[in-house]
Design an enzyme around this catalytic site. Structure first.
Site, short mmCIF file in Angstrom:
data_model
loop_
_atom_site.label_atom_id
_atom_site.label_comp_id
_atom_site.label_asym_id
_atom_site.label_seq_id
_atom_site.Cartn_x
_atom_site.Cartn_y
_atom_site.Cartn_z
CB SER A 50 -0.93 -0.22 1.12
OG SER A 50 0.14 0.08 2.31
CG ASP A 82 -3.52 -2.64 -2.46
OD1 ASP A 82 -4.40 -2.79 -3.20
OD2 ASP A 82 -3.85 -3.26 -1.28
CG ASN A 230 -6.59 -7.35 -3.62
OD1 ASN A 230 -6.43 -7.97 -4.72
ND2 ASN A 230 -6.50 -5.94 -3.64
CB VAL A 231 -5.59 -12.25 1.25
CG1 VAL A 231 -5.73 -12.67 2.58
CG2 VAL A 231 -6.56 -12.91 0.52
O1 G3H Z 1 -6.33 -4.15 -1.15
C1 G3H Z 1 -6.27 -4.85 0.07
C2 G3H Z 1 -7.01 -6.05 0.41
O2 G3H Z 1 -8.37 -5.57 -0.15
C3 G3H Z 1 -7.09 -6.70 1.63
O3 G3H Z 1 -8.40 -6.69 2.27
O4 G3H Z 1 -7.34 -6.60 4.64
O5 G3H Z 1 -9.56 -7.41 4.17
O6 G3H Z 1 -7.85 -8.65 3.30
P1 G3H Z 1 -8.21 -7.62 3.89
ZN ZN Z 2 -8.43 -3.51 -1.08
#
Ligand code: G3H
Ligand code: ZN
Length: 289
Positions: A50, A82, A230-231
């Site tokens: 990020s 991100d 995304n995680v």
């Molecule tokens: O952009 C990152 C993801 O959308 C992370 O989402 O933290 O809920 O897994 P999360």
């Molecule tokens: Zn996200």
């Protein structure tokens, strides 16, 4: 191996009904753990930093870490910025060597979102860098972006075709019920909305907020054509919980940081491997568009 872009890995995933996992990292240990997990699953992988993570690690240091990791990697690695909201920062990241960026103008109104996202696409093209953008607003907290539940807005499918055509993006993040961070109540995805979007565009679709969504629901989305998941939060929790555990378990006279951090890498790697297997991308490392 050189870093790959979303264009190299997502169209193929969409066509073959699997999704590529994209995982947030905040330093060397989790970045390396993500790559290890991908290599163990023989899967392509997207490492995401990020804007806040880049500022914490250092922009050039972030690129250096991941280029180093990719150099010895047996699987394709994409380095993706991100949820970036600052266009000048995005340009810096592209110039620094990111192979992919997300411009998040989702808080802006439709026309402004198109204009800003297109400007990033135009800039990134010369650097062979792919671009993801967001239409609709995913709720919850991601880094410094907080979207209160009442402000989250689901993507309107009819808005998608013009948005994709005019921006020229390589991947589209949509809001259809997922939330960033841990869920306060049972997540409810709007599968009909996803189906409607998939009908209207060939652009690979991205699910944000992958933490806490039942795997069966994610697999249902992938079976419909979702191409990137995304995680983030789940890996942060695994990192911190493992570190806390090691601090408790290791003797007070232990001072080698590697004894504390190797298990952290392993914990991250295990989750990533499991996710990639669940997303159907295991064994797809050799695949490119
Ligand atoms: O952009 C990152 C993801 O959308 C992370 O989402 O933290 O809920 O897994 P999360
Ligand atoms: Zn996200």
């Amino acid at each position: 191996m050189e870093l790959v872009t979303l264009r190299d890995i997502l169209p193929k995933a969409k066509k073959e009904y699997y999704a590529v996992g994209a995982f947030n990292f905040n330093g060397y240990e989790d970045a390396e753990g993500i790559q290890m997990g991908a290599e163990r699953a023989a899967s392509p992988v997207i490492l995401m930093a990020s804007q806040g993570a880049c500022q914490y690690i250092g922009l050039y240091e972030t690129v250096g870490i991941v280029k180093g990791i990719a150099k010895h990697s047996k699987v394709p690695v994409c380095l993706h910025l991100d949820h970036a909201t600052d266009c000048d920062f995005i340009k810096e990241a592209v110039k620094a060597g990111f192979s992919s960026v997300m411009v998040d103008a989702s808080a802006k109104e439709y026309e402004t979102n198109i204009r800003e996202s297109k400007a990033v696409v135009d800039f990134a093209r010369d650097y062979n860098c792919s671009v993801e953008a967001e239409l609709g607003k995913v709720g919850g907290k991601e880094d410094n972006i907080v979207v209160e539940d009442r402000s989250a807005t689901f993507t309107v499918p009819a808005d998608v075709p013009r948005y994709v055509d005019e921006t020229g993006i390589d991947a589209l993040a949509i809001a259809f019920g997922s939330v960033h961070g841990f869920y306060k109540s049972e997540p409810k995805l709007d599968f009909d909305r996803l189906a409607a979007v998939l009908k209207l565009t060939d652009c690979p679709i991205v699910l944000h907020g992958g933490t806490g969504i039942p795997i069966a629901d994610i697999q249902r989305c992938i079976g419909m054509g979702l191409a990137k998941v995304n995680v983030g939060t789940e890996l942060k929790a695994a990192f911190s919980n493992t570190l806390r555990k090691m601090c408790k378990e290791l003797p007070a006279e232990e001072f080698d940081p590697r004894k504390f951090l190797k298990p952290v890498k392993e914990a991250v790697s295990l989750i990533v491997k499991e996710k990639l297997e669940a997303f159907g991308s295991a064994g797809k490392a050799a695949d490119k568009a």
